[in-house]
Design an enzyme around this catalytic site. Structure first.
Site, PDB file in Angstrom:
ATOM      1  N   ARG A 154     -15.350   2.139   0.131  1.00  0.00           N
ATOM      2  CA  ARG A 154     -15.133   0.755   0.536  1.00  0.00           C
ATOM      3  C   ARG A 154     -15.132   0.665   2.052  1.00  0.00           C
ATOM      4  O   ARG A 154     -14.518   1.511   2.717  1.00  0.00           O
ATOM      5  CB  ARG A 154     -13.800   0.255  -0.028  1.00  0.00           C
ATOM      6  CG  ARG A 154     -13.590  -1.217   0.220  1.00  0.00           C
ATOM      7  CD  ARG A 154     -12.367  -1.720  -0.482  1.00  0.00           C
ATOM      8  NE  ARG A 154     -11.148  -1.188   0.116  1.00  0.00           N
ATOM      9  CZ  ARG A 154      -9.931  -1.420  -0.364  1.00  0.00           C
ATOM     10  NH1 ARG A 154      -9.789  -2.141  -1.453  1.00  0.00           N
ATOM     11  NH2 ARG A 154      -8.872  -0.926   0.224  1.00  0.00           N
ATOM     12  N   CYS A 167     -10.632  -1.681 -10.238  1.00  0.00           N
ATOM     13  CA  CYS A 167     -10.040  -0.606  -9.431  1.00  0.00           C
ATOM     14  C   CYS A 167      -8.640  -0.957  -8.936  1.00  0.00           C
ATOM     15  O   CYS A 167      -8.035  -0.214  -8.186  1.00  0.00           O
ATOM     16  CB  CYS A 167     -10.935  -0.229  -8.261  1.00  0.00           C
ATOM     17  SG  CYS A 167     -11.144  -1.547  -7.067  1.00  0.00           S
ATOM     18  N   HIS A 187       0.810  -1.211   0.000  1.00  0.00           N
ATOM     19  CA  HIS A 187       0.000   0.000   0.000  1.00  0.00           C
ATOM     20  C   HIS A 187       0.848   1.268   0.000  1.00  0.00           C
ATOM     21  O   HIS A 187       0.431   2.290  -0.521  1.00  0.00           O
ATOM     22  CB  HIS A 187      -1.015  -0.030   1.139  1.00  0.00           C
ATOM     23  CG  HIS A 187      -2.164  -0.938   0.817  1.00  0.00           C
ATOM     24  ND1 HIS A 187      -2.170  -2.263   1.164  1.00  0.00           N
ATOM     25  CD2 HIS A 187      -3.301  -0.723   0.099  1.00  0.00           C
ATOM     26  CE1 HIS A 187      -3.281  -2.820   0.693  1.00  0.00           C
ATOM     27  NE2 HIS A 187      -3.981  -1.913   0.052  1.00  0.00           N
ATOM     28  N   ASN A 232      -5.192  -6.211  -7.648  1.00  0.00           N
ATOM     29  CA  ASN A 232      -3.994  -6.349  -6.807  1.00  0.00           C
ATOM     30  C   ASN A 232      -4.070  -7.628  -5.980  1.00  0.00           C
ATOM     31  O   ASN A 232      -3.148  -8.438  -5.958  1.00  0.00           O
ATOM     32  CB  ASN A 232      -3.853  -5.160  -5.845  1.00  0.00           C
ATOM     33  CG  ASN A 232      -3.907  -3.829  -6.550  1.00  0.00           C
ATOM     34  OD1 ASN A 232      -3.651  -3.759  -7.738  1.00  0.00           O
ATOM     35  ND2 ASN A 232      -4.252  -2.779  -5.828  1.00  0.00           N
ATOM     36  N   ASP A 233      -5.175  -7.763  -5.275  1.00  0.00           N
ATOM     37  CA  ASP A 233      -5.303  -8.958  -4.447  1.00  0.00           C
ATOM     38  C   ASP A 233      -5.604 -10.194  -5.278  1.00  0.00           C
ATOM     39  O   ASP A 233      -5.154 -11.291  -4.945  1.00  0.00           O
ATOM     40  CB  ASP A 233      -6.375  -8.752  -3.368  1.00  0.00           C
ATOM     41  CG  ASP A 233      -5.808  -7.984  -2.194  1.00  0.00           C
ATOM     42  OD1 ASP A 233      -4.711  -8.349  -1.740  1.00  0.00           O
ATOM     43  OD2 ASP A 233      -6.432  -7.000  -1.762  1.00  0.00           O
ATOM     44  N   ARG A 290     -10.599   4.366  -0.333  1.00  0.00           N
ATOM     45  CA  ARG A 290     -10.102   3.458   0.713  1.00  0.00           C
ATOM     46  C   ARG A 290     -10.249   4.172   2.046  1.00  0.00           C
ATOM     47  O   ARG A 290      -9.628   5.218   2.251  1.00  0.00           O
ATOM     48  CB  ARG A 290      -8.638   3.108   0.459  1.00  0.00           C
ATOM     49  CG  ARG A 290      -8.384   2.200  -0.750  1.00  0.00           C
ATOM     50  CD  ARG A 290      -6.889   1.984  -0.902  1.00  0.00           C
ATOM     51  NE  ARG A 290      -6.514   0.937  -1.822  1.00  0.00           N
ATOM     52  CZ  ARG A 290      -6.094   1.148  -3.073  1.00  0.00           C
ATOM     53  NH1 ARG A 290      -6.021   2.365  -3.544  1.00  0.00           N
ATOM     54  NH2 ARG A 290      -5.740   0.132  -3.836  1.00  0.00           N
ATOM     55  N   GLU A 313     -11.838 -10.030  -5.637  1.00  0.00           N
ATOM     56  CA  GLU A 313     -10.393 -10.067  -5.439  1.00  0.00           C
ATOM     57  C   GLU A 313      -9.926 -11.372  -4.814  1.00  0.00           C
ATOM     58  O   GLU A 313      -8.738 -11.657  -4.773  1.00  0.00           O
ATOM     59  CB  GLU A 313      -9.926  -8.873  -4.604  1.00  0.00           C
ATOM     60  CG  GLU A 313     -10.635  -8.688  -3.288  1.00  0.00           C
ATOM     61  CD  GLU A 313     -10.218  -7.413  -2.557  1.00  0.00           C
ATOM     62  OE1 GLU A 313      -9.214  -6.793  -2.941  1.00  0.00           O
ATOM     63  OE2 GLU A 313     -10.909  -7.051  -1.586  1.00  0.00           O
ATOM     64  N   ARG A 347       1.989  -9.912  -1.737  1.00  0.00           N
ATOM     65  CA  ARG A 347       2.261  -8.689  -2.493  1.00  0.00           C
ATOM     66  C   ARG A 347       3.251  -7.767  -1.801  1.00  0.00           C
ATOM     67  O   ARG A 347       3.712  -6.789  -2.367  1.00  0.00           O
ATOM     68  CB  ARG A 347       0.944  -7.944  -2.795  1.00  0.00           C
ATOM     69  CG  ARG A 347       0.202  -7.471  -1.565  1.00  0.00           C
ATOM     70  CD  ARG A 347      -1.229  -7.088  -1.901  1.00  0.00           C
ATOM     71  NE  ARG A 347      -1.402  -5.658  -2.113  1.00  0.00           N
ATOM     72  CZ  ARG A 347      -2.584  -5.058  -2.227  1.00  0.00           C
ATOM     73  NH1 ARG A 347      -3.700  -5.765  -2.185  1.00  0.00           N
ATOM     74  NH2 ARG A 347      -2.674  -3.774  -2.400  1.00  0.00           N
TER      75      ARG A 347
HETATM   76  C1  PEP Z   1      -7.098  -4.528  -4.989  1.00  0.00           C
HETATM   77  O1  PEP Z   1      -6.883  -5.471  -4.240  1.00  0.00           O
HETATM   78  O2  PEP Z   1      -6.907  -4.577  -6.219  1.00  0.00           O
HETATM   79  C2  PEP Z   1      -7.598  -3.243  -4.461  1.00  0.00           C
HETATM   80  C3  PEP Z   1      -8.001  -2.298  -5.266  1.00  0.00           C
HETATM   81  O3  PEP Z   1      -7.589  -3.068  -3.133  1.00  0.00           O
HETATM   82  P1  PEP Z   1      -6.296  -2.868  -2.212  1.00  0.00           P
HETATM   83  O4  PEP Z   1      -5.126  -2.593  -3.100  1.00  0.00           O
HETATM   84  O5  PEP Z   1      -6.591  -1.743  -1.293  1.00  0.00           O
HETATM   85  O6  PEP Z   1      -6.184  -4.171  -1.500  1.00  0.00           O
HETATM   86 MG    MG Z   2      -7.650  -5.512  -2.241  1.00  0.00          MG
END
Ligand code: PEP
Ligand code: MG
Length: 757
Positions: A503, A677, A360, A629-630, A467, A606, A640
């Protein structure tokens, strides 16, 4: 064996410099295995040869360095095969190389273990014995284990320039990490040290003893002052006896022993920090070895006092001074909270020893447009003292005090970058539409970055992902409902012309709450996101109520649930959203029924399970939002945040592309809106792939908006199908990247793909 191993590793790590570390290694290994000789050879890839770096047992008759060309000798064979060679009579081996300057022929038995770091051979560790014999399996395992430890020591030394080869300029100090946010930054280092630790001090020499002694005395004076302030502030709060510790500390500072010994060690040629480390660690050792329990306990006092002095010696840190203008933030671990706390107008670049491009902190850096290199794990931040850094966020390189020529090259690159930015800004206000008329909706990801003032300039009406975690992480307690209402109102008001997808709290993983301990072995697979908030309805309900109250009269709120794995979770969350809605509606709708519309509810896709289970939740929600991302992290089973496996984390992995393709197809079949996203949506190549799959709504950080808008306006959607077909057939992420880069090049958009990015 384990104890001996531990002892050797400890001794090697404690050695004050690299040469001594190698010496310690060969001496102790020889002793532990009771062999006749132990030797370390270091690989010099530029010169294509091994250099004998340390030996205990070989007699070398020349004063010149000893080299073994790559490809020759048993050591080259071990390096080439990347496995240990255990040979009973090495001198009869066809690969045996007789060196005139080394008296080696008398040794028969030989065990050569390659030293490998991140798949690169850095050297070879060799043990030898006069009589023929094969080393036992245990001995082999022992040497292989030590070779792995040695690899870390050598890689570290290499990164710090101790092993600089002749080809490299002696004053070009560079370090490599992971390119986490694109761009180039040049400025003074601003090192944020959380709490100084003596064990982290890398021993360093100094030839300015007077200067070092002055620094040490100043640090001691500051420590005294700090102790006085601390004991004053604690008076009345703790028992009188507890305050006695401050007297003890003062006495220790007074005592001739500590101060005098440190100054003496400085005079022996060490830097103040190193001298302090040597003296304090020695004292701590002495105390710990005493029989008297009370005195043994004092060891921790000595260490604490030492660390207090150390933090003053460093003269920098979070609580010590504010960042200089236009600086580069450097920390052992930059966290999202740390970035959010600092005045971000002054931070122009970022370097973190830990972390990876997907954490993050990296997402935040990208959203702030700050070039960042993370996971620079061989980078010694203690060595920096307002040095000038160049951060290359495209290739993951960091230059420390680079020569003017290098600095100028980077300044040019930064200018090009600026020109590109200025060019793409001109497309603001223009429709986001491909050349063949396909309309795309771009939305913003906000929340990690607290500075939203300039977002209106971007000509984007809606937020696709807000977020909410940061305000929860930055406090020492949960924010109250009213505090949250105020915060959410600001965002809903700022984007009142569009919609805001908020979220619900997604803490856990790399975003723990300081006041809600989650000690988990696998935090990313643990109590994260909706799992935590469903267990705490009091937290969840307050947050939903706050969102709804903030939305009264605006009605542009949509609610998004993170980390959903099952339909039950959606049911449970939806039930609570409904409950909160009725409560808030009752409070407000009494006045005017138009005031509060029921918010749309969405789910993040995700967790891979959901890719196959969309049909079970489709009737319960209004939209899906893909968290690439997840999804990447969980599909590829790659943390990650872990820099060790960061090269395996790649959203361009064909398997991830297949999952993304499946989601859009299923969502279309089920007639449910779906957006993306995750970070992939904001990457030039990623956006093309998603476009080709049929996604039409992308939410991304502010930095990428202008880029993606420009790219969409300069491509034809109809041309993308062959690219996607090839990408889905590709065997590796690298192959996908090539295919996508080629498509961008062909469209005249090659400037958006920098080397390494
Ligand atoms: C994701 O997981 O792609 C996402 C947008 O949320 P975060 O990066 O906050 O986990
Ligand atoms: Mg996520």
């Amino acid at each position: 064996m384990l104890r001996v191993l531990q002892r050797i590793v400890e001794a090697v790590n404690q050695a004050p410099d690299f040469e001594l570390a190698l010496q310690t290694m060969v001496r102790q290994v020889k002793e532990a295995l009771q062999t006749d000789s132990c030797t370390v050879y270091l690989a010099d890839h530029d010169q294509q040869q091994f250099a004998l770096a340390a030996t205990d047992g070989l007699e070398v008759s020349s004063s010149e360095p000893i080299h073994v060309p790559f490809g020759e000798g048993v050591i080259s064979l071990a390096a080439k095969r990347e496995e240990p060679l255990n040979i009973a009579n090495a001198s009869e081996h066809p690969k045996f190389l007789k060196l005139d300057e080394v008296d080696e022929a008398r040794y028969n038995a030989m065990l050569a273990a390659p030293v490998i770091h991140r798949r690169r051979v850095l050297g070879v560790l060799v043990v030898q014995q006069e009589h023929d014999r094969a080393f036992t399996r245990d001995e082999e395992a022992f040497v292989v284990t030590l070779a792995a430890q040695l690899a870390v020591v050598i890689a570290h030394a290499e990164a710090k320039g101790y092993l600089r080869t002749t080809k490299q300029s002696p004053w070009l100090q560079t370090t490599k990490g992971l390119a986490a946010a694109p761009g180039v930054a040049i400025g003074p280092a601003y090192v944020v040290q959380p709490r100084a630790k003596l064990s982290d001090v890398t021993p360093k020499k100094s030839d300015k003893p007077e200067h070092e002694i002055r620094r040490f005395r100043t640090a001691v004076a500051r420590t005294r002052q700090e102790l006085n302030e601390l004991s004053e502030s604690m008076k009345g709060q703790v028992a009188e006896e507890s305050l006695a510790i401050f007297e003890v500390y003062h006495a220790m500072l007074d005592s001739a022993s500590l101060g005098q010994q440190v100054e003496q060690t400085i005079n022996d040629g060490w830097r103040a920090q190193t001298a302090l480390k040597i003296v304090v660690e020695d004292l701590v050792n002495q105390f710990e070895n005493l029989d008297d329990e009370y005195i043994r306990e004092r060891a921790s006092d000595v260490r604490d006092l030492g660390q207090r002095i150390l933090s003053h010696l460093k003269e920098r840190g979070r609580y010590q001074h504010s960042p200089p203008p236009q600086c580069i933030l450097v920390a052992h671990e930059v966290t999202a909270t740390m970035l959010a706390e600092l005045p971000n107008t002054e931070i122009i670049g970022m370097v973190s020893v830990r972390g990876s491009g997907n954490s993050h902190a990296a997402i935040l850096a990208r959203s702030m447009g700050i070039p960042a290199v993370l996971g620079a794990d061989e980078f010694d931040i203690n060595e920096l003292n307002e040095d000038t850094l160049v951060v290359d966020g495209y290739n993951g390189e960091i230059f420390i005090n680079p020569p003017l020529q290098v600095e100028n090259e980077y300044r040019e690159l930064a200018e090009e970058e600026l020109e590109l930015r200025q060019k793409i800004e001109t497309a603001r206000g223009q429709p986001v539409e491909t050349e063949d008329g396909v309309k795309v909706t771009l939305q913003l990801n906000v929340g990690l970055n607290t500075d939203r003032d300039w977002l209106n300039e971007l000509d984007i009406a809606s937020v696709g992902l807000y977020r909410t975690e940061i305000p929860f992480m930055m406090q020492e307690r949960l924010p109250t409902e009213d505090e949250q209402v105020e915060l959410y109102s600001q965002v809903l008001e700022q984007f009142k012309a569009g919609t805001v997808v908020m979220r619900t709290l997604d803490v856990g993983g790399d975003k723990p709450l300081p006041y809600l301990p989650m000690n988990e072995e696998n935090p990313f697979l643990g109590w994260r996101g909706i799992r935590m908030t469903l267990d705490h309805p009091e937290i969840f309900l307050v947050q939903i109520r706050a969102m709804l109250r903030a939305s009264v009269g605006r009605n542009n709120l949509q609610i998004l649930l993170p980390m959903i794995t099952s339909a039950e979770e959606v049911d449970e969350a939806a039930r609570m959203v409904k409950q909160a809605y009725h409560e808030v509606a009752e409070e407000f709708n009494g006045h005017d029924t138009q005031q509060l519309a029921a918010p749309k509810l969405g789910v993040m896709i995700e967790v891979p399970a959901m890719v196959y289970h969309l049909h079970t939740i489709v009737d319960k929600v209004d939209f899906f939002s893909v968290g690439s991302n997840d999804l990447t992290q969980y599909l590829l089973a790659v943390d990650r945040n872990n820099q060790r496996v960061a090269s395996l984390y790649d959203a361009y992995h064909p398997a991830v592309l297949h999952a993304l393709q499946q989601i859009i197809e299923r969502a279309n079949d089920l007639d449910k809106p779906v957006s993306v996203c995750g970070e992939l949506a904001g990457e030039p190549g990623g956006a093309l792939l998603l476009m080709a799959m049929g996604y039409r709504t992308f939410s991304m950080n502010s930095y990428n908006i202008d880029r993606i808008r420009w790219i969409i306006r300069h491509i034809k959607a109809a041309d993308l199908a062959p690219m996607l077909a090839r990408a889905l057939q590709a065997r590796s992420p690298q192959e996908v990247r090539k295919i996508v880069t080629m498509t961008l090049e062909e469209a005249g958009l090659g400037g958006f793909v920098r080397a390494g990015s």
